[in-house]
Design a protein around this motif. Structure first.
Motif, PDB file in Angstrom:
ATOM      1  N   THR A  29       0.835  -1.214   0.000  1.00 28.82           N
ATOM      2  CA  THR A  29       0.000   0.000   0.000  1.00 28.82           C
ATOM      3  C   THR A  29       0.866   1.259   0.000  1.00 28.82           C
ATOM      4  OG1 THR A  29      -0.166  -0.030   2.425  1.00 28.82           O
ATOM      5  CG2 THR A  29      -1.877  -1.197   1.194  1.00 28.82           C
ATOM      6  N   MET A  30       2.007   1.210   0.687  1.00 35.78           N
ATOM      7  CA  MET A  30       2.905   2.360   0.687  1.00 35.78           C
ATOM      8  C   MET A  30       3.497   2.608  -0.692  1.00 35.78           C
ATOM      9  SD  MET A  30       4.870   1.709   4.323  1.00 35.78           S
ATOM     10  CE  MET A  30       6.322   2.535   3.726  1.00 35.78           C
ATOM     11  N   LEU A  31       3.940   1.542  -1.354  1.00 37.88           N
ATOM     12  CA  LEU A  31       4.508   1.689  -2.693  1.00 37.88           C
ATOM     13  C   LEU A  31       3.467   2.236  -3.661  1.00 37.88           C
ATOM     14  CD1 LEU A  31       6.588  -1.606  -2.920  1.00 37.88           C
ATOM     15  CD2 LEU A  31       7.518   0.721  -3.004  1.00 37.88           C
ATOM     16  N   ALA A  32       2.235   1.699  -3.584  1.00 35.16           N
ATOM     17  CA  ALA A  32       1.178   2.132  -4.501  1.00 35.16           C
ATOM     18  C   ALA A  32       0.822   3.600  -4.282  1.00 35.16           C
ATOM     19  CB  ALA A  32      -0.054   1.250  -4.319  1.00 35.16           C
ATOM     20  N   SER A  33       0.584   3.975  -3.027  1.00 30.66           N
ATOM     21  CA  SER A  33       0.151   5.348  -2.769  1.00 30.66           C
ATOM     22  C   SER A  33       1.274   6.347  -3.014  1.00 30.66           C
ATOM     23  CB  SER A  33      -0.357   5.479  -1.328  1.00 30.66           C
ATOM     24  OG  SER A  33       0.639   5.126  -0.396  1.00 30.66           O
ATOM     25  N   SER A  34       2.544   5.914  -2.880  1.00 28.88           N
ATOM     26  CA  SER A  34       3.650   6.837  -3.124  1.00 28.88           C
ATOM     27  C   SER A  34       3.674   7.306  -4.574  1.00 28.88           C
ATOM     28  CB  SER A  34       4.980   6.177  -2.770  1.00 28.88           C
ATOM     29  OG  SER A  34       5.288   5.107  -3.643  1.00 28.88           O
ATOM     30  N   VAL A 124      -6.923   8.853 -13.292  1.00 32.73           N
ATOM     31  CA  VAL A 124      -7.881   7.756 -13.125  1.00 32.73           C
ATOM     32  C   VAL A 124      -7.228   6.622 -12.337  1.00 32.73           C
ATOM     33  CG1 VAL A 124      -9.264   6.023 -14.312  1.00 32.73           C
ATOM     34  CG2 VAL A 124      -9.151   8.347 -15.212  1.00 32.73           C
ATOM     35  N   GLY A 125      -5.982   6.292 -12.700  1.00 34.72           N
ATOM     36  CA  GLY A 125      -5.276   5.246 -11.970  1.00 34.72           C
ATOM     37  C   GLY A 125      -5.107   5.595 -10.498  1.00 34.72           C
ATOM     38  N   ALA A 126      -4.752   6.864 -10.212  1.00 38.77           N
ATOM     39  CA  ALA A 126      -4.590   7.294  -8.827  1.00 38.77           C
ATOM     40  C   ALA A 126      -5.914   7.245  -8.071  1.00 38.77           C
ATOM     41  CB  ALA A 126      -4.012   8.707  -8.783  1.00 38.77           C
ATOM     42  N   ALA A 127      -7.018   7.595  -8.735  1.00 31.19           N
ATOM     43  CA  ALA A 127      -8.333   7.559  -8.100  1.00 31.19           C
ATOM     44  C   ALA A 127      -8.746   6.134  -7.741  1.00 31.19           C
ATOM     45  CB  ALA A 127      -9.377   8.192  -9.022  1.00 31.19           C
ATOM     46  N   ILE A 128      -8.194   5.145  -8.429  1.00 34.25           N
ATOM     47  CA  ILE A 128      -8.477   3.747  -8.110  1.00 34.25           C
ATOM     48  C   ILE A 128      -7.545   3.230  -7.027  1.00 34.25           C
ATOM     49  CG2 ILE A 128      -8.552   1.390  -9.026  1.00 34.25           C
ATOM     50  CD1 ILE A 128      -9.209   2.612 -11.765  1.00 34.25           C
ATOM     51  N   LEU A 129      -6.253   3.512  -7.153  1.00 34.35           N
ATOM     52  CA  LEU A 129      -5.290   2.909  -6.225  1.00 34.35           C
ATOM     53  C   LEU A 129      -5.300   3.570  -4.845  1.00 34.35           C
ATOM     54  CD1 LEU A 129      -2.352   4.631  -5.798  1.00 34.35           C
ATOM     55  CD2 LEU A 129      -2.182   4.117  -8.219  1.00 34.35           C
ATOM     56  N   MET A 130      -5.544   4.891  -4.781  1.00 28.20           N
ATOM     57  CA  MET A 130      -5.457   5.582  -3.498  1.00 28.20           C
ATOM     58  C   MET A 130      -6.474   5.066  -2.469  1.00 28.20           C
ATOM     59  SD  MET A 130      -3.091   7.839  -2.977  1.00 28.20           S
ATOM     60  CE  MET A 130      -3.837   8.930  -1.771  1.00 28.20           C
ATOM     61  N   PRO A 131      -7.774   5.087  -2.764  1.00 30.15           N
ATOM     62  CA  PRO A 131      -8.719   4.635  -1.738  1.00 30.15           C
ATOM     63  C   PRO A 131      -8.592   3.145  -1.438  1.00 30.15           C
ATOM     64  CG  PRO A 131      -9.863   5.028  -3.811  1.00 30.15           C
ATOM     65  CD  PRO A 131      -8.464   5.545  -3.981  1.00 30.15           C
ATOM     66  N   ASN A 132      -8.162   2.352  -2.416  1.00 30.08           N
ATOM     67  CA  ASN A 132      -8.057   0.918  -2.165  1.00 30.08           C
ATOM     68  C   ASN A 132      -6.796   0.552  -1.395  1.00 30.08           C
ATOM     69  OD1 ASN A 132     -10.420  -0.501  -3.466  1.00 30.08           O
ATOM     70  ND2 ASN A 132      -9.788   0.862  -5.120  1.00 30.08           N
ATOM     71  N   SER A 133      -5.742   1.372  -1.489  1.00 30.89           N
ATOM     72  CA  SER A 133      -4.591   1.134  -0.620  1.00 30.89           C
ATOM     73  C   SER A 133      -4.996   1.326   0.842  1.00 30.89           C
ATOM     74  CB  SER A 133      -3.434   2.061  -1.000  1.00 30.89           C
ATOM     75  OG  SER A 133      -3.729   3.404  -0.686  1.00 30.89           O
ATOM     76  N   LEU A 134      -5.838   2.326   1.091  1.00 31.90           N
ATOM     77  CA  LEU A 134      -6.347   2.539   2.444  1.00 31.90           C
ATOM     78  C   LEU A 134      -7.375   1.495   2.837  1.00 31.90           C
ATOM     79  CD1 LEU A 134      -6.584   6.398   2.318  1.00 31.90           C
ATOM     80  CD2 LEU A 134      -5.350   5.102   4.039  1.00 31.90           C
ATOM     81  N   GLY A 135      -8.235   1.122   1.884  1.00 25.06           N
ATOM     82  CA  GLY A 135      -9.235   0.102   2.161  1.00 25.06           C
ATOM     83  C   GLY A 135      -8.610  -1.229   2.540  1.00 25.06           C
ATOM     84  N   ILE A 136      -7.505  -1.568   1.899  1.00 25.06           N
ATOM     85  CA  ILE A 136      -6.793  -2.809   2.223  1.00 25.06           C
ATOM     86  C   ILE A 136      -6.263  -2.769   3.647  1.00 25.06           C
ATOM     87  CG2 ILE A 136      -4.669  -4.094   1.725  1.00 25.06           C
ATOM     88  CD1 ILE A 136      -5.265  -3.555  -1.257  1.00 25.06           C
ATOM     89  N   LEU A 137      -5.699  -1.640   4.061  1.00 29.59           N
ATOM     90  CA  LEU A 137      -5.230  -1.511   5.438  1.00 29.59           C
ATOM     91  C   LEU A 137      -6.391  -1.648   6.421  1.00 29.59           C
ATOM     92  CD1 LEU A 137      -2.669   1.439   5.250  1.00 29.59           C
ATOM     93  CD2 LEU A 137      -2.192  -1.003   5.329  1.00 29.59           C
ATOM     94  N   GLY A 138      -7.518  -1.028   6.087  1.00 28.64           N
ATOM     95  CA  GLY A 138      -8.669  -1.081   6.978  1.00 28.64           C
ATOM     96  C   GLY A 138      -9.247  -2.472   7.123  1.00 28.64           C
ATOM     97  N   SER A 139      -9.196  -3.272   6.041  1.00 26.22           N
ATOM     98  CA  SER A 139      -9.764  -4.622   6.092  1.00 26.22           C
ATOM     99  C   SER A 139      -8.763  -5.664   6.582  1.00 26.22           C
ATOM    100  CB  SER A 139     -10.268  -5.020   4.701  1.00 26.22           C
ATOM    101  OG  SER A 139      -9.201  -5.101   3.785  1.00 26.22           O
TER     102      SER A 139
END
Length: 466
Positions: A29-34, A124-139
């Motif tokens: 998630t860190m690599l993706a959001s960076s 568009v790619g950032a709009a997909i990866l950003m919330p899901n990097s956080l969603g993965i941490l939350g789940s």
């Protein structure tokens, strides 16, 4: 630049379970959001070089940034919902792949139009990866482990945002502006490999996606942004400007009608706005991050074009901002937990406004230490006092059903503020070099007024015990 603090509540709002590979999950998630954090800050120092090679002017250069911010702002909530529906791991990897391919497109862009299209695909790619990097941490984490994971993610975002401008400036100087997009490829490759092998899938499979709301949000923001860009670059309101503003307002009304009819199934449930504190926090975010976004676009441009700074020097000039944010924001967050967010969110923006007022003294040909740094340090100090309490206040301003959506919407609002500010920044970019300092100083006055207004709104809309 510091909107990572607005995002962290999305992960904290999701209940989850333990995970088999906690370290690797956080790393993915860190690599993706960076990717999104670096790209959100690195491009500012490359604007003059891009304009020189591809022939950009005041009406087109802001779109190097806004063609990325537009889909990111409009589709952030939909990207998170897509992960809930189809699986967060799948969505994360898809977003990374799209971002990486778009980065290659940016690096090979033969003209501005091609660059704009590739930047939009990045958004568009950032709009997909950003919330899901956080969603993965939350789940994937629970309790204190989740707090530590989100804190690590947020710290990585701060570091990535801080490294972006000086690293981008060095690449522009030593290799060329296209190199800033090549930088994304190894990071994206590592993120995909780690996510594929170590991240567990989490899918909700709930409801239908609000495609109509996403389309209307994108077209509305695009229409309004184009109109503002035309007005600012020409220093006059033409027929195209008024037509764009009128069309954008009509589209906004249509968007609200569609979201009202969808109710809780909407991308942006209007029930959120029944909360007075949430409305106030939304206005605060829009004004404060709009003021900040304008500064982060115009200051490097002023230093490079007006003061003959190299891109590397301009990038390093922004570094103190991120250092102050990174060192002070955690302490401000702990203070807000004890006394509530009302006073931090009132005082922080007002201090930020004082910093913008100091930037009226900015002169790219004078000493950086006396004309630029004092104002920037005060702006950073005020922002550091606001970013962490803002997340807490947003989460507490709505009921439990809407915490994730509220935090995501607040993050999208922060980016929309930057989008609007960048569009208006064309008014300063359009002036002759000799007048650039005066235009920047005028923009600093506007930013100061917006920031102070944000603090006043917080004081009036947040309860004493909130």
């Amino acid at each position: 630049m510091s909107t990572y603090s607005c995002d962290r509540g999305q992960a904290e709002a999701v209940k989850g379970k333990s995970v088999a590979h906690p370290g690797w999950t956080i790393a993915a998630t860190m690599l993706a959001s960076s990717l999104a954090f670096i790209d959100g800050s690195v491009t500012n120092v490359a604007l003059p070089a891009i304009g020189k090679e591809l022939g950009g002017d005041a009406s087109s250069l802001p779109w190097v940034i806004n063609s990325y911010l537009l889909p990111l702002s409009a589709l952030l909530l939909l990207g998170g919902a897509a992960g809930d529906h189809f699986g967060r791991k799948r969505a994360l990897i898809l977003g990374i792949i799209l971002f990486a391919l778009a980065s290659v497109g940016c690096a090979f862009a033969p003209d501005l139009t091609s660059l704009f299209l590739a930047r939009a695909a990045q958004g568009v790619g950032a709009a997909i990866l950003m919330p899901n990097s956080l969603g993965i941490l939350g789940s994937s984490f629970e309790g204190e482990a989740r707090g530590r994971a989100v804190g690590t993610w947020a710290a990585a975002g701060a570091i990535a945002s801080a490294v972006g401008p000086p690293l981008g400036g060095w690449l522009v100087d030593s290799v060329g502006w296209r190199a800033i997009f090549y930088l994304n490829i190894p990071v994206a490759t590592a993120a995909i490999i780690v996510a594929w092998h170590y991240v567990e899938e989490s899918a909700q499979g709930r409801g239908r996606l609000d495609w109509m709301g996403a389309l209307l949000a994108t077209v509305t923001l695009g229409t309004l942004t184009r109109a503002l860009t035309l007005w600012s670059s020409r220093h006059a309101a033409s027929f195209d400007t008024w037509a764009g503003l009128g069309g954008g307002i009509m589209l906004l009304v249509l968007f609200l009608i569609v979201e009202h009819r969808l109710g809780d199934r909407a991308m942006m449930p209007l029930a959120l706005f029944a909360s007075r504190p949430f409305v106030g926090l939304t206005l605060l975010t829009l004004l404060l991050y709009g003021a900040l976004g304008g500064l982060l676009v115009l200051l490097p441009y002023l230093l490079i074009v007006g003061g003959q700074y190299s891109p590397t020097q301009a990038g390093l000039a922004l570094l103190p901002f991120s250092i102050v944010i990174g060192t002070v924001s955690r302490r401000a967050g702990r203070l807000a937990e004890r006394i509530g967010p009302r006073w931090p969110l009132s005082i922080g923006p007002i201090v930020t406004g004082a910093g913008f007022a100091l930037m009226v003294r900015a002169d790219p040909n004078a000493s950086y230490w006396t004309s630029i740094l004092p104002g920037m340090a005060v702006v950073a100090l005020g922002m550091a006092g606001a970013v962490a309490p803002l997340t807490t206040a947003v989460l507490s301003s709505v009921d439990d059903r809407h915490t994730g959506t509220a935090s995501g919407f607040n993050s999208a609002t922060a980016r929309t503020g930057g989008l609007v500010a960048t569009a208006i920044a064309g008014a300063a970019i359009a002036v002759p070099r000799a007048d650039l300092t005066g235009a920047f100083q005028a923009a600093a006055i506007v930013a100061a007024v917006l920031a102070v207004a944000a603090g006043v709104i917080a004081f009036l809309t947040l309860a004493k015990s909130s």
